[in-house]
Design a protein around this motif. Structure first.
Motif, PDB file in Angstrom:
ATOM      1  N   ASP A 184      39.880  47.464  35.492  1.00 35.99           N
ATOM      2  CA  ASP A 184      39.024  48.305  34.644  1.00 35.99           C
ATOM      3  C   ASP A 184      37.957  47.415  34.026  1.00 35.99           C
ATOM      4  OD1 ASP A 184      38.010  49.603  32.250  1.00 35.99           O
ATOM      5  OD2 ASP A 184      39.659  51.024  32.392  1.00 35.99           O
ATOM      6  N   SER A 185      36.683  47.758  34.221  1.00 38.72           N
ATOM      7  CA  SER A 185      35.602  46.904  33.729  1.00 38.72           C
ATOM      8  C   SER A 185      35.680  46.692  32.221  1.00 38.72           C
ATOM      9  CB  SER A 185      34.240  47.484  34.118  1.00 38.72           C
ATOM     10  OG  SER A 185      34.084  48.819  33.684  1.00 38.72           O
ATOM     11  N   VAL A 209      39.639  50.519  41.013  1.00 38.33           N
ATOM     12  CA  VAL A 209      38.588  49.930  40.193  1.00 38.33           C
ATOM     13  C   VAL A 209      38.106  51.026  39.248  1.00 38.33           C
ATOM     14  CG1 VAL A 209      36.281  48.929  40.141  1.00 38.33           C
ATOM     15  CG2 VAL A 209      37.856  48.318  41.986  1.00 38.33           C
ATOM     16  N   GLN A 210      38.310  50.820  37.963  1.00 36.99           N
ATOM     17  CA  GLN A 210      37.835  51.783  36.965  1.00 36.99           C
ATOM     18  C   GLN A 210      36.530  51.256  36.377  1.00 36.99           C
ATOM     19  OE1 GLN A 210      41.343  52.321  34.435  1.00 36.99           O
ATOM     20  NE2 GLN A 210      41.761  54.235  35.514  1.00 36.99           N
ATOM     21  N   PHE A 211      35.546  52.153  36.284  1.00 38.79           N
ATOM     22  CA  PHE A 211      34.177  51.731  36.001  1.00 38.79           C
ATOM     23  C   PHE A 211      33.658  52.420  34.752  1.00 38.79           C
ATOM     24  CE2 PHE A 211      29.699  50.976  37.555  1.00 38.79           C
ATOM     25  CZ  PHE A 211      29.839  49.608  37.722  1.00 38.79           C
ATOM     26  N   ASP A 240      28.488  43.036  31.931  1.00 44.31           N
ATOM     27  CA  ASP A 240      27.746  42.532  33.090  1.00 44.31           C
ATOM     28  C   ASP A 240      28.281  43.214  34.347  1.00 44.31           C
ATOM     29  OD1 ASP A 240      26.259  41.170  34.936  1.00 44.31           O
ATOM     30  OD2 ASP A 240      27.116  39.192  34.490  1.00 44.31           O
ATOM     31  N   LEU A 241      27.953  44.490  34.488  1.00 41.42           N
ATOM     32  CA  LEU A 241      28.526  45.277  35.575  1.00 41.42           C
ATOM     33  C   LEU A 241      27.999  44.866  36.944  1.00 41.42           C
ATOM     34  CD1 LEU A 241      28.649  48.869  34.043  1.00 41.42           C
ATOM     35  CD2 LEU A 241      30.499  47.191  34.228  1.00 41.42           C
ATOM     36  N   ARG A 242      26.789  44.378  37.010  1.00 41.94           N
ATOM     37  CA  ARG A 242      26.276  43.944  38.316  1.00 41.94           C
ATOM     38  C   ARG A 242      27.097  42.780  38.859  1.00 41.94           C
ATOM     39  NH1 ARG A 242      19.830  43.383  37.970  1.00 41.94           N
ATOM     40  NH2 ARG A 242      20.422  42.112  36.181  1.00 41.94           N
ATOM     41  N   PHE A 257      35.092  53.662  43.149  1.00 44.23           N
ATOM     42  CA  PHE A 257      34.849  53.505  41.719  1.00 44.23           C
ATOM     43  C   PHE A 257      35.418  54.727  41.007  1.00 44.23           C
ATOM     44  CE2 PHE A 257      31.620  50.828  43.604  1.00 44.23           C
ATOM     45  CZ  PHE A 257      31.585  49.723  42.770  1.00 44.23           C
ATOM     46  N   SER A 258      36.502  54.514  40.285  1.00 43.68           N
ATOM     47  CA  SER A 258      37.083  55.578  39.470  1.00 43.68           C
ATOM     48  C   SER A 258      36.377  55.533  38.116  1.00 43.68           C
ATOM     49  CB  SER A 258      38.587  55.372  39.305  1.00 43.68           C
ATOM     50  OG  SER A 258      39.147  56.387  38.502  1.00 43.68           O
TER      51      SER A 258
END
Length: 293
Positions: A184-185, A209-211, A240-242, A257-258
């Motif tokens: 999870d980001s 992957v949780q976004f 910093d998602l990129r 991407f959840s």
């Protein structure tokens, strides 16, 4: 640099329960299809509430079939290595027990709807994650395997498994084919973010992957409350998602991407609007990562 297989296509999206947490089931499913999601997440308490309101599995299946949407993930098996007992209130510090009833529901959903993933977290207390945690995770995976279910372990900074290193250690020691990670980001950047380690996690262990995005300084000193009220659309926060996307952009990482945006502001919007904004923001961040890669 040539775009990788992940960037060569539009990102696959799952509408996590928390992004449209007040939506009716039909509205949730319709919003997912209309906004280009592959599937939805289903929270166990929400499923229980649907049954209490008179819904049946057949009713839910009919809505899913009407819109050609699948349930991709069951959320969440709390405290998997705790002593079985009362679950308490999800997301609060007293949650230290495993909940066999929730586990049975997850297995039922996998068996009934073909759900491929169940998400789990550790206990919300100060106990260290010792060898017994990997053993408990392995036994959970073994029970889930009978239903074709893969178990995604989410590390959470205020849990017994606080960061990527701890989560990967549990998954590696348990060594089950159906045991992997939920990354999870929010929790990655709010804990001890290590992008180099994220780049080297075995691809086959990245199950979910949780976004989402958010501020780096907490809005609320209560970290649990902060996580369920103050997330923002991807690209509107400080994470910093990129770099996060690039770290996961490699052969073998097939998780969609959840999109899980626990946001009080987003919560006030109709489900279709919230789902659309979340999808558009996620696609824009991924496209931006591609352009600057």
């Amino acid at each position: 640099m040539t775009a990788s297989p992940v960037f060569a296509r539009e990102p696959r999206l799952v509408l996590a329960w928390g992004t449209v947490r007040d939506a009716s089931f039909p509205d949730r499913v319709a919003a997912a299809r209309q906004c280009g999601y592959d599937g939805i997440g289903l929270a166990i308490p929400y499923y229980q509430a649907l049954l209490a309101d008179g819904w049946t599995d057949r009713d839910l299946a009919a809505v899913l079939a009407e819109w050609d949407v699948r349930i991709n993930e069951v959320e969440v098996l709390f405290g998997f290595h705790g002593t079985p007992g009362p679950a308490g209130i999800p997301g609060r510090p007293g949650l230290v027990y495993a909940d066999p009833a929730a586990e049975r529901i997850a297995f039922h959903l996998a068996d009934t709807f073909g759900v491929p993933f169940a998400q789990t977290v550790g206990t919300f207390d100060a106990r260290p994650a010792g060898p017994e945690v990997a053993d408990a995770f392995g036994r959970l995976c073994d029970r889930a395997a009978a239903y074709g279910l893969r178990v995604a372990l989410e590390f959470v900074p205020y849990s017994s498994i606080p960061d990527l290193a701890a989560g990967l250690a549990v998954v590696t020691e348990a060594n089950r084919d159906n045991g992997g990670l939920c990354v999870d980001s929010w929790h990655f950047f709010r804990g001890r973010p290590d992008l180099e380690s994220l780049r080297t996690v075995p691809a086959e262990r990245v199950f979910m992957v949780q976004f989402n995005d958010g501020p780096i300084p907490p809005v609320d000193p209560d970290r649990m409350a902060d996580a369920v009220h103050h997330r923002v659309l991807p690209g509107e926060g400080d994470l910093d998602l990129r770099s996060f996307v690039r770290a996961l952009d490699r052969p073998g990482v097939e998780a969609p991407f959840s999109i899980e945006i626990y946001s009080d502001e987003l919560r006030r919007r109709p489900a279709a609007d919230a789902a659309r904004l979340a999808a558009e923001a996620t696609r824009a961040v991924v496209a931006s990562a591609k352009r600057t890669y």
